[in-house]
Design a protein around this motif. Structure first.
Motif, PDB file in Angstrom:
ATOM      1  N   LEU A  70      28.990  48.618  38.696  1.00  0.00           N
ATOM      2  CA  LEU A  70      27.761  46.932  38.650  1.00  0.00           C
ATOM      3  C   LEU A  70      26.708  47.176  39.123  1.00  0.00           C
ATOM      4  O   LEU A  70      25.811  46.757  39.105  1.00  0.00           O
ATOM      5  N   ASN A 128      33.979  47.895  38.956  1.00  0.00           N
ATOM      6  CA  ASN A 128      33.984  46.803  38.921  1.00  0.00           C
ATOM      7  C   ASN A 128      33.125  45.665  38.309  1.00  0.00           C
ATOM      8  O   ASN A 128      33.113  43.583  37.870  1.00  0.00           O
ATOM      9  N   SER A 170      37.782  44.966  38.749  1.00  0.00           N
ATOM     10  CA  SER A 170      37.839  42.899  38.722  1.00  0.00           C
ATOM     11  C   SER A 170      38.219  42.525  37.842  1.00  0.00           C
ATOM     12  O   SER A 170      38.849  40.829  37.615  1.00  0.00           O
ATOM     13  N   SER A 229      38.252  44.006  44.077  1.00  0.00           N
ATOM     14  CA  SER A 229      36.392  43.256  44.035  1.00  0.00           C
ATOM     15  C   SER A 229      35.953  42.210  43.774  1.00  0.00           C
ATOM     16  O   SER A 229      36.597  40.896  44.042  1.00  0.00           O
ATOM     17  N   THR A 230      34.567  42.110  44.865  1.00  0.00           N
ATOM     18  CA  THR A 230      34.900  40.579  45.358  1.00  0.00           C
ATOM     19  C   THR A 230      33.535  39.867  44.068  1.00  0.00           C
ATOM     20  O   THR A 230      33.408  38.622  43.877  1.00  0.00           O
ATOM     21  N   GLN A 231      33.580  40.282  42.596  1.00  0.00           N
ATOM     22  CA  GLN A 231      33.870  39.616  41.407  1.00  0.00           C
ATOM     23  C   GLN A 231      34.482  38.359  41.527  1.00  0.00           C
ATOM     24  O   GLN A 231      34.561  38.225  40.512  1.00  0.00           O
ATOM     25  N   ASN A 247      36.065  36.999  43.183  1.00  0.00           N
ATOM     26  CA  ASN A 247      35.821  35.643  43.917  1.00  0.00           C
ATOM     27  C   ASN A 247      37.077  35.263  44.479  1.00  0.00           C
ATOM     28  O   ASN A 247      37.083  34.278  44.135  1.00  0.00           O
ATOM     29  N   CYS A 292      23.391  37.163  46.952  1.00  0.00           N
ATOM     30  CA  CYS A 292      23.396  36.702  45.572  1.00  0.00           C
ATOM     31  C   CYS A 292      23.417  35.116  45.290  1.00  0.00           C
ATOM     32  O   CYS A 292      24.532  34.307  46.108  1.00  0.00           O
ATOM     33  N   SER A 341      30.115  34.652  44.101  1.00  0.00           N
ATOM     34  CA  SER A 341      30.476  35.978  43.437  1.00  0.00           C
ATOM     35  C   SER A 341      29.542  37.198  43.372  1.00  0.00           C
ATOM     36  O   SER A 341      29.749  38.155  42.182  1.00  0.00           O
ATOM     37  N   GLY A 342      28.135  36.821  43.109  1.00  0.00           N
ATOM     38  CA  GLY A 342      27.326  37.695  41.951  1.00  0.00           C
ATOM     39  C   GLY A 342      27.691  37.897  40.703  1.00  0.00           C
ATOM     40  O   GLY A 342      27.307  38.259  39.984  1.00  0.00           O
ATOM     41  N   ARG A 343      28.217  36.565  40.597  1.00  0.00           N
ATOM     42  CA  ARG A 343      28.710  36.152  38.821  1.00  0.00           C
ATOM     43  C   ARG A 343      27.830  35.756  37.986  1.00  0.00           C
ATOM     44  O   ARG A 343      27.405  34.520  37.775  1.00  0.00           O
ATOM     45  N   ASN A 356      26.728  41.205  35.326  1.00  0.00           N
ATOM     46  CA  ASN A 356      28.118  41.868  34.795  1.00  0.00           C
ATOM     47  C   ASN A 356      28.235  43.331  34.162  1.00  0.00           C
ATOM     48  O   ASN A 356      29.567  43.327  34.292  1.00  0.00           O
TER      49      ASN A 356
END
Length: 408
Positions: free
Chosen positions: A36, A67, A96, A116-118, A120, A171, A175-177, A190
């Motif tokens: 990413l 991710n 992710s 990944s945190t992606q 969520n 972000c 979750s950065g999405r 993404n």
């Protein structure tokens, strides 16, 4: 209590080595595909191999990010790439997408997987689900409170680790999405191409009143209604440890060597001090001072606690600005001469600060500056030039020379 690992970002080989030199237990990097940070330097297989050897020789780990949320075309060559990473002996891949997870289990079943945190993950049921799919570690969503983190940890198997962000940029999207970048500039956040439009200046205009700006505008440049503060949990090390977090993650693969060094140094010092004597642990303000030095936005504690002011409405500027002047390549104690690799222009006679690999920062005066031929010079102005200076303090290889440039 188990001592959590300090996990640092490494946007390139120099940052990887810096993170490890300043105390990181592990680093996460972007390889040549499916990460990413498409605009970071990232790693070729050759530089990744060198970085892994550097880390493993010092007992440290390297995780590689895969991710993105891939489209069909992104999956071409995935199997071969996973095999390459496995053969390079990476310690884990951060993933992710279920398709990538399934493929990894098929072609490299012994490769450790971190979610990944992606993805969520915000509850223990989801963590257990992913663990049953072969995921060893869950990188928690940043929207969790400390109470929720503790509860999640208490309800998952001991074999399932959790990792949580403790420092760096946040972000504005879940979750950065985020889709802002896709719509505004056609770059898919993404898939690693985010243009960070949440940092842009915005005005609110009513549809039928073109040119009339709604009075939420803070100044004549607009307002920054989506501009988050930066996360900073340095003052809450005991709470992070007691929550059972296995890895304290620092954001910032796109940030500078100076950022990596100073942030890792701060968290390393705080975590080690706590484990030396938990009962009598006291926060040392010098750790926060290290974090104030590299460029950053205003700090806050994210979603861990009930902190109301999460946005910076008046500016997207960074708080302070230091320049990295140079990196110490070697030091001769007999002559008190340091050999420096230049990073920014500095003058003979300047006073600079040293971010030390070991010990507290010190100020030094650069005297008797000479180029690589031994000729006296008044300034180190050429990029990456090697020069020597005489100083009054003993330095170590990889110490970083910095110089304050004022408020931004």
């Amino acid at each position: 209590m188990r001592k959590p690992e300090i996990l640092a970002p490494a946007g390139n080989l120099e940052k990887l080595k810096t993170a490890i030199n300043f105390g990181a237990d592990a680093v996460y990097v972007g390889g040549s595909k499916l990460n990413l940070r498409a605009f970071a330097d990232n790693f070729t297989n050759e530089t990744l191999a060198e970085g892994i050897k550097y880390a493993h020789d010092r007992g440290k780990k390297v995780y590689v990010t895969l991710n993105v949320f891939p489209h069909n075309d992104d999956l071409e060559g995935l199997e071969e790439y996973l095999v390459e990473l496995y053969e390079l002996n990476v310690d884990a891949v951060i993933v992710s997408d279920p398709g990538i997870i399934m493929t990894a289990q098929e072609v490299v079943p012994n490769l450790e997987l971190h979610l990944s945190t992606q993805a969520n993950n915000v509850n223990y049921k989801s963590a257990i689900f992913w663990h049953k799919q072969g995921v060893k570690r869950i990188v928690l969503a940043r929207e969790l409170s400390m109470k929720e983190v503790k509860e999640l940890k208490d309800k998952i198997p001991d074999s399932c680790e959790i990792e949580a962000f403790v420092h760096g940029a946040m972000c504005m999207s879940y979750s950065g999405r985020c889709l802002l970048s896709n719509y505004i500039v056609g770059r898919d956040s993404n898939r690693g191409e985010c243009a960070q439009p949440c940092r842009y200046k915005y005005h609110l205009v009513e549809e039928k009143r073109e040119g009339e700006y709604f009075p939420i505008v803070e100044d004549d440049k607009g307002t920054y209604i989506m501009n988050s503060k930066d996360l900073c949990m340095i003052q809450y090390i005991p709470e992070l440890v007691e929550a059972g977090i296995d890895s304290l993650k620092i954001e910032g693969r796109m940030k500078s060597v100076f950022y990596v060094a100073s942030v890792v140094k701060a968290y390393r010092g705080a975590l080690d001090a706590y484990f030396e004597d938990p009962a009598n642990y006291k926060f040392n303000e010098k750790w926060l001072e290290y974090l104030m030095m590299p460029s950053h936005r205003k700090y806050y504690t994210g979603f861990y606690f009930d902190e109301q002011e999460k946005q910076v409405y008046d500016s997207s500027a960074y708080e302070k600005s230091y320049d990295v002047i140079g990196i110490v390549k070697s030091f001769d104690e007999k002559t008190m001469t340091a050999t420096i690799e230049q990073k920014n222009k500095v003058l003979n006679g300047d006073t600079v600060e040293v971010l030390k690999v070991l010990g507290d920062n010190v100020e030094i005066v650069l005297k008797d500056m000479k180029n690589s031929k031994g000729e006296p010079i008044e300034a180190a102005a050429a990029a990456k030039m090697i020069y020597t200076v005489t100083i009054d303090e003993c330095l170590e290889e990889n110490d970083i020379l910095i110089q304050f440039k004022g408020e931004k």
